[in-house]
Design an enzyme around this catalytic site. Structure first.
Site, PDB file in Angstrom:
ATOM      1  N   TYR A   1     -52.488 -42.729  -5.896  1.00  0.00           N
ATOM      2  CA  TYR A   1     -53.276 -43.893  -5.461  1.00  0.00           C
ATOM      3  C   TYR A   1     -53.173 -44.083  -3.956  1.00  0.00           C
ATOM      4  O   TYR A   1     -54.153 -44.431  -3.295  1.00  0.00           O
ATOM      5  CB  TYR A   1     -52.801 -45.131  -6.213  1.00  0.00           C
ATOM      6  CG  TYR A   1     -53.717 -46.319  -6.107  1.00  0.00           C
ATOM      7  CD1 TYR A   1     -55.103 -46.166  -6.126  1.00  0.00           C
ATOM      8  CD2 TYR A   1     -53.205 -47.604  -6.027  1.00  0.00           C
ATOM      9  CE1 TYR A   1     -55.941 -47.262  -6.045  1.00  0.00           C
ATOM     10  CE2 TYR A   1     -54.035 -48.710  -5.947  1.00  0.00           C
ATOM     11  CZ  TYR A   1     -55.408 -48.532  -5.950  1.00  0.00           C
ATOM     12  OH  TYR A   1     -56.239 -49.624  -5.860  1.00  0.00           O
TER      13      TYR A   1
ATOM     14  N   ASP B   1     -38.465 -47.809 -10.162  1.00  0.00           N
ATOM     15  CA  ASP B   1     -39.255 -46.760 -10.794  1.00  0.00           C
ATOM     16  C   ASP B   1     -38.593 -45.383 -10.677  1.00  0.00           C
ATOM     17  O   ASP B   1     -38.661 -44.571 -11.600  1.00  0.00           O
ATOM     18  CB  ASP B   1     -40.647 -46.707 -10.172  1.00  0.00           C
ATOM     19  CG  ASP B   1     -41.542 -47.828 -10.688  1.00  0.00           C
ATOM     20  OD1 ASP B   1     -41.225 -48.400 -11.739  1.00  0.00           O
ATOM     21  OD2 ASP B   1     -42.554 -48.118 -10.037  1.00  0.00           O
TER      22      ASP B   1
ATOM     23  N   ASP C   1     -53.106 -31.916   4.444  1.00  0.00           N
ATOM     24  CA  ASP C   1     -51.665 -32.145   4.471  1.00  0.00           C
ATOM     25  C   ASP C   1     -51.028 -31.817   3.127  1.00  0.00           C
ATOM     26  O   ASP C   1     -49.810 -31.651   3.031  1.00  0.00           O
ATOM     27  CB  ASP C   1     -51.346 -33.596   4.842  1.00  0.00           C
ATOM     28  CG  ASP C   1     -51.471 -33.864   6.330  1.00  0.00           C
ATOM     29  OD1 ASP C   1     -51.666 -32.901   7.094  1.00  0.00           O
ATOM     30  OD2 ASP C   1     -51.382 -35.037   6.734  1.00  0.00           O
TER      31      ASP C   1
ATOM     32  N   ALA D   1     -49.176 -44.191  -8.374  1.00  0.00           N
ATOM     33  CA  ALA D   1     -48.094 -43.920  -7.427  1.00  0.00           C
ATOM     34  C   ALA D   1     -48.645 -43.184  -6.201  1.00  0.00           C
ATOM     35  O   ALA D   1     -49.560 -43.660  -5.539  1.00  0.00           O
ATOM     36  CB  ALA D   1     -46.987 -43.134  -8.131  1.00  0.00           C
TER      37      ALA D   1
ATOM     38  N   ASN E   1     -44.793 -38.277 -13.235  1.00  0.00           N
ATOM     39  CA  ASN E   1     -45.807 -38.870 -12.360  1.00  0.00           C
ATOM     40  C   ASN E   1     -46.783 -37.840 -11.804  1.00  0.00           C
ATOM     41  O   ASN E   1     -47.964 -37.883 -12.080  1.00  0.00           O
ATOM     42  CB  ASN E   1     -45.144 -39.613 -11.195  1.00  0.00           C
ATOM     43  CG  ASN E   1     -44.872 -41.057 -11.529  1.00  0.00           C
ATOM     44  OD1 ASN E   1     -45.160 -41.522 -12.619  1.00  0.00           O
ATOM     45  ND2 ASN E   1     -44.304 -41.782 -10.582  1.00  0.00           N
ATOM     46  N   GLU E   2     -46.273 -36.922 -10.973  1.00  0.00           N
ATOM     47  CA  GLU E   2     -47.160 -35.961 -10.340  1.00  0.00           C
ATOM     48  C   GLU E   2     -46.403 -34.739  -9.846  1.00  0.00           C
ATOM     49  O   GLU E   2     -45.195 -34.773  -9.629  1.00  0.00           O
ATOM     50  CB  GLU E   2     -47.911 -36.586  -9.155  1.00  0.00           C
ATOM     51  CG  GLU E   2     -47.116 -36.728  -7.880  1.00  0.00           C
ATOM     52  CD  GLU E   2     -46.255 -37.964  -7.801  1.00  0.00           C
ATOM     53  OE1 GLU E   2     -45.120 -37.860  -7.282  1.00  0.00           O
ATOM     54  OE2 GLU E   2     -46.695 -39.027  -8.248  1.00  0.00           O
TER      55      GLU E   2
END
Length: 253
Positions: free
Chosen positions: A158, A43, A143, A155, A113-114
């Site tokens: 989750y 990935d 955090d 990813a 993704n993020e």
């Protein structure tokens, strides 16, 4: 007319061996002249390939020669042209990140993704979250926090107990990483058009880093995140194994 295929592979020996075998069998064209780009790896390499070929009109089809391979198809040397002809296509729009650092410099990056903000010192981060110019959380002690696309919701999002988002939902996930206060806050669902501002309240004492698909920026003071609809990544999956099906299936395992 035969498909013109360009093969790209990670540095892993398994991926390099696959590229050599497939190139001998199907030929290997230049990416700017190919009908489709086949990415061989995991990935992480798939994300690298999508970013690298952002301006290329050819879609990208991944085959897993890595580990997890959520964005990848199963590897096989046989019947590749038939699989590519029948493949389903999904369009992904990335997030845009603009991160300002303590030294005054601004770093811009895209994330499929993020975009995440994570503490980089021994103490928890103190963050303030605004959405579309309105403060929604005056202080989040944690955090970190992240904004994930539907494609990236399985990813890191989750793993941080964020929701899996349907690929066509036009929604972003805002998820806390190990929230201490408010302790039970897990995050929020936002419209894809939302603009998110995450500010670091005590950057010197509690340093924070920002990441956009593994591109890291240290000592940030605040980060703007929004969807970038003007950029479209075309990703191909085998028939019956498209990204929408994978996201649904992931919720029942």
């Amino acid at each position: 007319m035969a498909l013109r295929i360009a093969f790209a592979a990670s540095n892993a020996p398994l991926a390099q061996a696959a590229k050599a075998a497939l190139s001998r069998r199907y030929g290997d064209h230049a990416e700017d002249r190919a009908d489709v780009i086949v990415a061989l790896g995991g990935d992480g390499f798939m994300l690298q390939t999508l970013h690298r070929t952002q301006g290329n009109p050819a879609p990208v089809y991944g085959m897993n020669r890595g580990t997890v391979g959520f964005l990848m198809n199963e590897y096989s040397e046989h019947g590749l042209e038939e699989r590519l002809t029948a493949a389903e296509e999904t369009t992904l729009h990335p997030l845009s990140m603009s991160a300002e650092c303590m030294n005054g410099k601004t770093h811009d990056a895209l994330a499929i993704n993020e975009v995440s903000m994570l503490r980089s010192g021994p103490q928890a981060a103190r963050l303030r979250i605004s959405v579309d110019g309105k403060i929604r959380m005056a202080e989040l002690v944690c955090d970190g926090a992240l904004v994930a696309t539907p494609a990236g919701s399985t990813a890191y999002n989750y793993s941080a107990h964020g929701p899996i988002l349907p690929i066509g939902s036009d929604v972003l996930a805002l998820t806390a990483v190990a929230a201490f206060r408010p302790r039970r806050w897990r995050g929020a669902l936002l419209p894809q058009t939302a603009e998110v501002l995450i500010e670091v309240l005590d950057p010197e004492k509690r340093p924070v880093m920002a990441e956009a698909d593994s591109r890291s920026v240290r000592d940030v003071t605040h980060v703007h995140v929004r969807s970038e609809p003007s950029i479209a990544h075309r990703v191909m999956f085998d028939t019956g194994h498209g990204l929408e099906e994978r996201l649904i299936r992931e919720q029942f395992v």
